[in-house]
Motif scaffolding. Structure first.
Motif, PDB file in Angstrom:
ATOM      1  N   SER A   1      33.442  51.798  33.973  1.00 29.05           N
ATOM      2  CA  SER A   1      34.872  51.537  33.794  1.00 29.05           C
ATOM      3  C   SER A   1      35.645  51.781  35.083  1.00 29.05           C
ATOM      4  CB  SER A   1      35.427  52.404  32.661  1.00 29.05           C
ATOM      5  OG  SER A   1      35.471  53.766  33.033  1.00 29.05           O
ATOM      6  N   VAL A   2      35.319  52.854  35.784  1.00 35.84           N
ATOM      7  CA  VAL A   2      36.015  53.174  37.037  1.00 35.84           C
ATOM      8  C   VAL A   2      35.727  52.109  38.091  1.00 35.84           C
ATOM      9  CG1 VAL A   2      36.163  54.828  38.945  1.00 35.84           C
ATOM     10  CG2 VAL A   2      36.082  55.656  36.586  1.00 35.84           C
ATOM     11  N   ILE A   3      34.462  51.715  38.198  1.00 39.33           N
ATOM     12  CA  ILE A   3      34.084  50.692  39.178  1.00 39.33           C
ATOM     13  C   ILE A   3      34.786  49.368  38.859  1.00 39.33           C
ATOM     14  CG2 ILE A   3      32.172  49.275  40.024  1.00 39.33           C
ATOM     15  CD1 ILE A   3      30.365  51.753  39.615  1.00 39.33           C
ATOM     16  N   THR A   4      34.807  49.005  37.576  1.00 42.03           N
ATOM     17  CA  THR A   4      35.462  47.751  37.171  1.00 42.03           C
ATOM     18  C   THR A   4      36.947  47.777  37.498  1.00 42.03           C
ATOM     19  OG1 THR A   4      33.870  47.437  35.373  1.00 42.03           O
ATOM     20  CG2 THR A   4      35.949  46.221  35.220  1.00 42.03           C
ATOM     21  N   TRP A   5      37.619  48.876  37.172  1.00 38.09           N
ATOM     22  CA  TRP A   5      39.055  48.965  37.452  1.00 38.09           C
ATOM     23  C   TRP A   5      39.321  48.922  38.958  1.00 38.09           C
ATOM     24  CZ3 TRP A   5      41.205  53.157  40.173  1.00 38.09           C
ATOM     25  CH2 TRP A   5      42.592  53.057  40.357  1.00 38.09           C
ATOM     26  N   PHE A   6      38.542  49.664  39.740  1.00 37.51           N
ATOM     27  CA  PHE A   6      38.743  49.719  41.189  1.00 37.51           C
ATOM     28  C   PHE A   6      38.560  48.337  41.810  1.00 37.51           C
ATOM     29  CE2 PHE A   6      36.761  50.162  45.427  1.00 37.51           C
ATOM     30  CZ  PHE A   6      37.840  50.695  46.107  1.00 37.51           C
ATOM     31  N   CYS A   7      37.465  47.672  41.466  1.00 40.30           N
ATOM     32  CA  CYS A   7      37.192  46.360  42.059  1.00 40.30           C
ATOM     33  C   CYS A   7      38.170  45.297  41.568  1.00 40.30           C
ATOM     34  CB  CYS A   7      35.752  45.948  41.752  1.00 40.30           C
ATOM     35  SG  CYS A   7      34.515  46.990  42.577  1.00 40.30           S
ATOM     36  N   SER A   8      38.667  45.450  40.339  1.00 46.04           N
ATOM     37  CA  SER A   8      39.681  44.517  39.838  1.00 46.04           C
ATOM     38  C   SER A   8      40.979  44.649  40.619  1.00 46.04           C
ATOM     39  CB  SER A   8      39.942  44.781  38.352  1.00 46.04           C
ATOM     40  OG  SER A   8      38.786  44.521  37.589  1.00 46.04           O
ATOM     41  N   SER A   9      41.303  45.870  41.011  1.00 44.55           N
ATOM     42  CA  SER A   9      42.499  46.085  41.838  1.00 44.55           C
ATOM     43  C   SER A   9      42.353  45.411  43.192  1.00 44.55           C
ATOM     44  CB  SER A   9      42.748  47.592  42.008  1.00 44.55           C
ATOM     45  OG  SER A   9      43.006  48.206  40.765  1.00 44.55           O
TER      46      SER A   9
ATOM     47  N   LYS B   1      50.924  43.240  41.817  1.00 48.16           N
ATOM     48  CA  LYS B   1      51.359  44.521  41.249  1.00 48.16           C
ATOM     49  C   LYS B   1      51.263  44.507  39.728  1.00 48.16           C
ATOM     50  CE  LYS B   1      54.513  45.678  45.051  1.00 48.16           C
ATOM     51  NZ  LYS B   1      55.927  45.960  45.443  1.00 48.16           N
ATOM     52  N   VAL B   2      51.694  43.403  39.125  1.00 49.17           N
ATOM     53  CA  VAL B   2      51.611  43.278  37.658  1.00 49.17           C
ATOM     54  C   VAL B   2      50.151  43.258  37.212  1.00 49.17           C
ATOM     55  CG1 VAL B   2      52.149  41.818  35.682  1.00 49.17           C
ATOM     56  CG2 VAL B   2      53.818  42.084  37.537  1.00 49.17           C
ATOM     57  N   MET B   3      49.316  42.553  37.972  1.00 44.73           N
ATOM     58  CA  MET B   3      47.906  42.432  37.583  1.00 44.73           C
ATOM     59  C   MET B   3      47.194  43.766  37.676  1.00 44.73           C
ATOM     60  SD  MET B   3      46.203  40.025  36.319  1.00 44.73           S
ATOM     61  CE  MET B   3      44.545  39.954  35.671  1.00 44.73           C
ATOM     62  N   LYS B   4      47.529  44.567  38.666  1.00 47.10           N
ATOM     63  CA  LYS B   4      46.910  45.889  38.779  1.00 47.10           C
ATOM     64  C   LYS B   4      47.289  46.773  37.586  1.00 47.10           C
ATOM     65  CE  LYS B   4      46.553  45.952  43.824  1.00 47.10           C
ATOM     66  NZ  LYS B   4      47.014  46.569  45.086  1.00 47.10           N
ATOM     67  N   LYS B   5      48.552  46.693  37.175  1.00 47.87           N
ATOM     68  CA  LYS B   5      48.981  47.455  35.995  1.00 47.87           C
ATOM     69  C   LYS B   5      48.272  46.945  34.742  1.00 47.87           C
ATOM     70  CE  LYS B   5      53.629  48.573  37.721  1.00 47.87           C
ATOM     71  NZ  LYS B   5      55.094  48.365  37.522  1.00 47.87           N
ATOM     72  N   ALA B   6      48.160  45.615  34.636  1.00 50.12           N
ATOM     73  CA  ALA B   6      47.492  45.024  33.474  1.00 50.12           C
ATOM     74  C   ALA B   6      46.017  45.421  33.448  1.00 50.12           C
ATOM     75  CB  ALA B   6      47.626  43.503  33.510  1.00 50.12           C
ATOM     76  N   SER B   7      45.384  45.461  34.617  1.00 48.93           N
ATOM     77  CA  SER B   7      43.979  45.870  34.683  1.00 48.93           C
ATOM     78  C   SER B   7      43.817  47.321  34.256  1.00 48.93           C
ATOM     79  CB  SER B   7      43.428  45.679  36.099  1.00 48.93           C
ATOM     80  OG  SER B   7      43.351  44.310  36.429  1.00 48.93           O
ATOM     81  N   LEU B   8      44.728  48.167  34.697  1.00 53.88           N
ATOM     82  CA  LEU B   8      44.658  49.577  34.313  1.00 53.88           C
ATOM     83  C   LEU B   8      44.842  49.735  32.806  1.00 53.88           C
ATOM     84  CD1 LEU B   8      44.444  52.531  35.133  1.00 53.88           C
ATOM     85  CD2 LEU B   8      46.918  52.545  35.532  1.00 53.88           C
ATOM     86  N   ILE B   9      45.820  49.014  32.255  1.00 55.36           N
ATOM     87  CA  ILE B   9      46.046  49.073  30.805  1.00 55.36           C
ATOM     88  C   ILE B   9      44.827  48.539  30.056  1.00 55.36           C
ATOM     89  CG2 ILE B   9      47.403  48.113  28.905  1.00 55.36           C
ATOM     90  CD1 ILE B   9      49.815  48.102  30.832  1.00 55.36           C
ATOM     91  N   GLY B  10      44.338  47.383  30.493  1.00 60.52           N
ATOM     92  CA  GLY B  10      43.210  46.765  29.810  1.00 60.52           C
ATOM     93  C   GLY B  10      41.945  47.602  29.866  1.00 60.52           C
ATOM     94  N   VAL B  11      41.591  48.082  31.071  1.00 61.60           N
ATOM     95  CA  VAL B  11      40.361  48.864  31.226  1.00 61.60           C
ATOM     96  C   VAL B  11      40.477  50.216  30.536  1.00 61.60           C
ATOM     97  CG1 VAL B  11      38.838  49.991  32.894  1.00 61.60           C
ATOM     98  CG2 VAL B  11      39.687  47.682  33.345  1.00 61.60           C
ATOM     99  N   SER B  12      41.641  50.860  30.615  1.00 58.27           N
ATOM    100  CA  SER B  12      41.837  52.150  29.944  1.00 58.27           C
ATOM    101  C   SER B  12      41.719  52.013  28.431  1.00 58.27           C
ATOM    102  CB  SER B  12      43.206  52.736  30.300  1.00 58.27           C
ATOM    103  OG  SER B  12      43.330  52.969  31.675  1.00 58.27           O
ATOM    104  N   THR B  13      42.366  50.963  27.900  1.00 55.51           N
ATOM    105  CA  THR B  13      42.311  50.733  26.451  1.00 55.51           C
ATOM    106  C   THR B  13      40.893  50.470  25.983  1.00 55.51           C
ATOM    107  OG1 THR B  13      44.548  49.789  26.484  1.00 55.51           O
ATOM    108  CG2 THR B  13      43.180  49.301  24.560  1.00 55.51           C
ATOM    109  N   THR B  14      40.216  49.592  26.696  1.00 54.43           N
ATOM    110  CA  THR B  14      38.858  49.245  26.281  1.00 54.43           C
ATOM    111  C   THR B  14      37.886  50.404  26.465  1.00 54.43           C
ATOM    112  OG1 THR B  14      38.478  48.288  28.468  1.00 54.43           O
ATOM    113  CG2 THR B  14      39.170  46.795  26.733  1.00 54.43           C
ATOM    114  N   THR B  15      38.050  51.179  27.527  1.00 56.15           N
ATOM    115  CA  THR B  15      37.148  52.316  27.740  1.00 56.15           C
ATOM    116  C   THR B  15      37.300  53.348  26.629  1.00 56.15           C
ATOM    117  OG1 THR B  15      37.166  52.018  30.140  1.00 56.15           O
ATOM    118  CG2 THR B  15      36.495  54.172  29.321  1.00 56.15           C
ATOM    119  N   THR B  16      38.522  53.576  26.190  1.00 53.17           N
ATOM    120  CA  THR B  16      38.742  54.512  25.075  1.00 53.17           C
ATOM    121  C   THR B  16      37.987  54.058  23.838  1.00 53.17           C
ATOM    122  OG1 THR B  16      40.936  55.083  25.926  1.00 53.17           O
ATOM    123  CG2 THR B  16      40.484  55.591  23.609  1.00 53.17           C
TER     124      THR B  16
END
Length: 473
Positions: free
Chosen positions: A75-83, A273-288
């Motif tokens: 999850s961390v790798i996916t979020w980082f690389c998505s940013s 900027k919006v996409m980075k926030k969306a990626s954080l929301i998406g990856v955080s939600t799915t990881t939970t």
């Protein structure tokens, strides 16, 4: 090359005549209206798919220690690389640069033609594989509903078989109709519905897992997963461990459509900027949800966790709740299929129209109610859906297929190209600390992908032996 020159020329004409109008963007295209909410919905729809269903099995292979740790690492790798990838939508400047409409165009702008071709090959192989995998998963869930109702009506000893072939044909027919929607901008509502469905069936699976645990299920769990000599042989333990890495990688697969999702966003505030926030929301939600589904699923089933944990609760009681969960999977994957196949559609149609600019068949559009029907779109998209359905009928191996898709696509699309594009765009100096640790990250993920691919191929070979296609199960 012909397609891109023609496209650039048409964009130049559009920009010259349309820029400045209120209904178009800075590139002359129809004004984008996507927001943080719609982008997050697209991501959740793309990420929480059939991958969540195999996580209990994956955790069962790895155990209480390594399983959750690997899930969190992915999850961390996916979020980082998505940013990193979000900054490549525009180039050379991530805020004011020229738009890249696809992942491949972003790679071409930052890394050149050679790597663009490699990226396109990896991306489209992955997209095709995902659509096949979603066809398999949907058919399994549709069959689970039928079997559940059959057992409820006729008793637990009834001979209740379900035809995956019939279910795949039904799913394909639905996709043929939805595929006539021209692009991402027309399916934002479908992604929101699908995202809600994904959260619903994950929640049902969690609830059933908790009920099973509270009800006194004494599943065997260990710190290291399935036990050699008891549950599996030593070689099976190794292969299953590798395959579980592929299943987890597949669960986080969405980088291949990130640029296309970002291309739906309005330009103020800045898309990256919006996409980075969306990626954080998406990856955080799915990881939970992933962590809960994987951990609680393992606690409920132990070493015997099924490949699809929602079908592991039996088809008996509460049959209606299992039905609802599987129905939610079906609705979700109907939408997710479209999210992943739209880039394929756009690529083929743009290439064909640029290659034959005077063809009436390729360019014709006829109004039919609220949509415009294109003969070319109808013909070729129907053929694509039919092809993916036939392949799914021939190889309906859920776990192994997902693991192979995840293994093949994770390193190049989620890690390698985003890292390389970031370093090229930021002009990172060779052998600097940043250059070194990013290359270490990329190399480590390559090793993981190779091991996962080996495990999945071994699983497919084992599953294919003795299998008879088009047989009810």
């Amino acid at each position: 090359m012909v397609m891109e020159k023609a496209a650039m020329a048409s964009f130049g004409v559009a920009e010259a005549g349309l820029v400045g109008r209120a209904d178009v963007d800075d590139d002359g295209r129809e004004r984008r209206t996507g927001t943080l909410v719609t982008a997050s919905a697209h991501i959740i729809t793309a990420v929480i798919g059939s991958g969540v269903l195999s996580l209990a099995w994956a955790i069962a292979q790895l155990g209480w220690v390594i399983g959750p740790a690997v899930l969190l690492a992915f999850s961390v790798i996916t979020w980082f690389c998505s940013s990193l990838l979000a900054d490549c939508y525009r180039s050379p400047d991530p805020v004011h640069g020229k738009r890249n409409y696809t992942y491949g165009q972003a790679v071409r702008a930052n890394l050149g033609v050679g790597k663009y071709r490699l990226c396109s090959l990896a991306q489209y192989i992955n997209l095709v594989g995902v659509t096949i995998g979603y066809t398999i998963t949907t058919a399994i869930s549709m069959g689970a509903i039928g079997r559940s109702n059959c057992f409820h009506r006729n008793g637990h000893d009834a001979n209740c078989e379900a035809s995956n072939t019939t279910n795949m044909i039904i799913f394909a027919a639905i996709q043929v109709m939805l595929s006539q929607l021209p692009n991402f901008h027309k399916i934002w509502w479908l992604s929101i519905v699908a995202a809600v469905m994904s959260l619903a069936y994950s929640s049902i699976g969690l609830g059933l897992s908790i009920a099973r645990i509270v009800g006194g299920a004494h599943a065997k769990t260990t710190l290291t997963g399935v036990t050699v000599g008891v549950d599996v042989s030593s070689s099976e333990k190794i292969w299953r461990t590798f395959q579980s890495l592929g299943d987890i990688a597949f669960a986080y697969s969405y980088s291949n459509v990130l640029i296309e999702i970002q291309d739906t966003l309005r330009s103020n505030p800045a898309e990256n900027k919006v996409m980075k926030k969306a990626s954080l929301i998406g990856v955080s939600t799915t990881t939970t949800f992933y962590m809960l589904c994987g951990v609680l699923g393992y606690a409920a089933f132990g070493s015997g966790a099924p490949g699809n944990f929602l079908t592991g609760f039996g088809f008996y009681e509460p049959f209606w709740l299992v039905d609802i969960g599987n129905a939610c999977i079906v609705v979700h994957l109907v939408g997710a299929y479209q999210v992943f196949c739209q880039p394929i559609y756009q690529f083929v149609e743009s290439w064909a129209r640029a290659r034959w600019p005077d063809s009436a068949f390729l360019h014709a559009e006829f109004p039919l109610g609220p949509v415009h029907v294109s003969p070319f779109r109808l013909t070729w998209r129907t053929a694509y859906v039919a092809l993916t359905a036939v392949v799914a009928m021939l190889f309906p191996f859920f776990n192994d297929f997902l693991g192979l898709i995840g293994a093949v696509s994770f390193w190049p699309l989620t890690v390698y190209f985003p890292v390389e594009m970031y370093m090229a765009q930021a002009k990172v100096r060779r052998f600097s600390p940043t250059w070194t640790w990013m290359n270490v990250l990329s190399a480590a993920c390559l090793v993981v992908s190779l091991l996962a691919a080996a495990g999945s191929v071994q699983g497919l070979i084992k599953a294919v032996s003795g299998y008879k296609p088009f047989k009810a199960s």
